[in-house]
Write a protein that holds these residues in place. Structure first.
Motif, PDB file in Angstrom:
ATOM      1  N   SER A  73       0.584 -36.503  21.096  1.00  0.00           N
ATOM      2  CA  SER A  73       0.120 -35.760  22.258  1.00  0.00           C
ATOM      3  C   SER A  73       1.344 -35.348  23.064  1.00  0.00           C
ATOM      4  O   SER A  73       2.418 -35.939  22.913  1.00  0.00           O
ATOM      5  N   ILE A  74       1.180 -34.315  23.900  1.00  0.00           N
ATOM      6  CA  ILE A  74       2.296 -33.854  24.715  1.00  0.00           C
ATOM      7  C   ILE A  74       2.064 -34.125  26.195  1.00  0.00           C
ATOM      8  O   ILE A  74       2.940 -34.626  26.897  1.00  0.00           O
ATOM      9  N   ILE A 101       7.914 -40.086  27.848  1.00  0.00           N
ATOM     10  CA  ILE A 101       8.737 -40.234  26.643  1.00  0.00           C
ATOM     11  C   ILE A 101       9.487 -38.937  26.357  1.00  0.00           C
ATOM     12  O   ILE A 101      10.702 -38.939  26.106  1.00  0.00           O
ATOM     13  N   ILE A 102       8.759 -37.825  26.417  1.00  0.00           N
ATOM     14  CA  ILE A 102       9.373 -36.520  26.139  1.00  0.00           C
ATOM     15  C   ILE A 102      10.435 -36.194  27.184  1.00  0.00           C
ATOM     16  O   ILE A 102      11.499 -35.644  26.863  1.00  0.00           O
ATOM     17  N   ARG A 103      10.180 -36.568  28.436  1.00  0.00           N
ATOM     18  CA  ARG A 103      11.165 -36.333  29.500  1.00  0.00           C
ATOM     19  C   ARG A 103      12.469 -37.080  29.200  1.00  0.00           C
ATOM     20  O   ARG A 103      13.563 -36.552  29.439  1.00  0.00           O
ATOM     21  N   GLY A 104      12.367 -38.301  28.684  1.00  0.00           N
ATOM     22  CA  GLY A 104      13.556 -39.062  28.318  1.00  0.00           C
ATOM     23  C   GLY A 104      14.331 -38.397  27.194  1.00  0.00           C
ATOM     24  O   GLY A 104      15.568 -38.300  27.239  1.00  0.00           O
ATOM     25  N   ILE A 105      13.610 -37.902  26.183  1.00  0.00           N
ATOM     26  CA  ILE A 105      14.256 -37.204  25.067  1.00  0.00           C
ATOM     27  C   ILE A 105      14.945 -35.946  25.563  1.00  0.00           C
ATOM     28  O   ILE A 105      16.115 -35.690  25.272  1.00  0.00           O
ATOM     29  N   LEU A 122       9.420 -28.727  20.138  1.00  0.00           N
ATOM     30  CA  LEU A 122       8.358 -29.695  20.406  1.00  0.00           C
ATOM     31  C   LEU A 122       7.056 -29.310  19.712  1.00  0.00           C
ATOM     32  O   LEU A 122       6.652 -28.147  19.733  1.00  0.00           O
ATOM     33  N   ALA A 123       6.389 -30.298  19.117  1.00  0.00           N
ATOM     34  CA  ALA A 123       5.093 -30.069  18.472  1.00  0.00           C
ATOM     35  C   ALA A 123       4.215 -31.308  18.633  1.00  0.00           C
ATOM     36  O   ALA A 123       4.712 -32.427  18.796  1.00  0.00           O
ATOM     37  N   PRO A 161       8.636 -49.003  27.596  1.00  0.00           N
ATOM     38  CA  PRO A 161       9.869 -48.410  28.124  1.00  0.00           C
ATOM     39  C   PRO A 161       9.818 -46.902  28.377  1.00  0.00           C
ATOM     40  O   PRO A 161      10.648 -46.372  29.108  1.00  0.00           O
ATOM     41  N   GLN A 162       8.897 -46.186  27.766  1.00  0.00           N
ATOM     42  CA  GLN A 162       8.649 -44.765  28.007  1.00  0.00           C
ATOM     43  C   GLN A 162       9.929 -43.922  28.045  1.00  0.00           C
ATOM     44  O   GLN A 162      10.475 -43.574  27.011  1.00  0.00           O
TER      45      GLN A 162
END
Length: 362
Positions: free
Chosen positions: A86-87, A95-99, A112-113, A315-316
């Motif tokens: 999921s996004i 999580i995506i913000r950390g990446i 992103l997918a 930890p996100q």
């Protein structure tokens, strides 16, 4: 990707391709804003970064100019693919913000997918990524507790020497580089907390088509055996992704109508805990006075209602940054992810107002 980053990358490409010559004045903020159909603030943010990074320079009263790049090593565009289940839901934005934050610092592009929890969709995402110039990959597996029908696609990724890391879970057949939470330990800690509060009949609700749910259930059951507390038939509720919007709530509804209902619930995650809170309220039960609830992941949902959930940490953002760093290190430093030891975060129990000592227990 943020609009100012898109503008920034476009201007960089003009400079690389020679469309803007050294010491040539570039268009004004107003002209750029019209060209890109964005605000002047967006243009200003992009230009400021380009000046700071040495792509442009400003001349007071005259404008902004292209800086000579002939003596500068021009960075090669590199792209990292991100595939998650999921996004925009639950903990995934963090999580995506950390990446994204780490890749942005290193000058990498992000592709992103989302699989939307669908294995066939995962295959299509992987094949689409392989069709592009991809330098690395971060994957959250879809239905990780089940057999992985996309094994050959992952082997093709390995054949193409694309480094990848799996987060939250991993496919056991592949044994890839992975970053996870110790979900068994978390399940044990949740049950232990409730047992120490005097609860003897505890219901556990677990998603069983991913490894997080299976491992949380294992830890929950192990704690009962460790403390010699019987597991009552019918109190272990399992569900799959497709059932998540109905089965946990309906099962809890029926359990709470029993003559001797559970006095506590441990839920697969905070999202399910919030749903069980609604079920308890339907039946005029108070949390934690009548029934205690424990969630998992310490998401924003753990504190959105007046009842703040006792939960286990995840930890996100830190997990996202670490996954990105591992892939970048593999690309830039030659770190072999294939032989990397799994990274496992230890969860912490955060006690809030959704759990209390069972009445009558000293």
């Amino acid at each position: 990707m943020a609009k100012y980053k898109q503008v920034k990358e476009e201007i960089q490409s003009w400079i690389r391709e020679g469309k803007i010559k050294p010491d040539e004045r570039i268009q004004s903020e107003h002209e750029m804003a019209e060209r890109f159909a964005v605000s002047r603030h967006t243009i200003r943010q992009a230009m400021s970064e380009l000046v700071h990074e040495g792509w442009l320079y400003r001349h007071q009263g005259r404008g902004t100019f292209c800086k000579d790049q002939s003596g500068k090593k021009v960075q090669i565009d590199r792209t990292i693919g991100i595939i998650t289940t999921s996004i925009s839901d639950y903990i995934f934005p963090s999580i995506i913000r950390g990446i994204e934050s780490y890749l942005s610092e290193k000058g990498y592009n992000l592709l992103l997918a989302s699989t939307n929890h669908n294995i066939e969709r995962e295959r299509k995402c992987l094949e689409n990524m392989l069709g592009k110039k991809l330098d690395g990959l971060i994957v959250e597996p879809t239905k990780s507790a089940l057999h992985n029908p996309n094994l050959n696609t992952y082997l093709n990724i390995e054949k193409n020497k694309i480094p990848y890391v799996m987060i939250n879970a991993f496919y056991s057949e592949l044994q890839p580089a992975s970053i996870t939470v110790d979900d068994k330990r978390g399940g044990f800690m949740a049950a232990e907390h409730l047992i120490q509060l005097g609860h003897k009949k505890i219901s556990g609700i677990f998603k069983v088509d991913d490894m997080q749910g299976v491992n949380r259930m294992k830890g929950f059951m192990r704690a009962h055996r460790h403390y010699n507390i019987p597991l009552h038939p019918g109190t272990i509720v399992t569900y799959t992704t497709e059932d998540k919007n109905a089965k946990p709530q309906e099962a809890a509804r029926q359990l709470l109508k029993d003559r001797e209902p559970p006095t506590a619930f441990f839920c697969y995650n905070d999202q399910i805990a919030l749903n069980i809170l609604d079920v308890a309220r339907e039946q005029s039960l108070r949390v934690p006075e009548d029934v205690s609830l424990v969630g998992f992941d310490n998401s924003h949902l753990a504190s959105v209602s007046e009842v703040k959930f006792t939960t286990l940490t995840h930890p996100q953002t830190e997990m996202g940054r670490l996954a990105a760093r591992m892939v970048v290190d593999s690309i830039e430093k030659g770190v072999d992810l294939a032989v990397s030891d799994p990274i496992v975060y230890e969860p912490e129990l955060i006690i809030r107002s959704s759990t209390a000592e069972l009445k009558g227990v000293l």
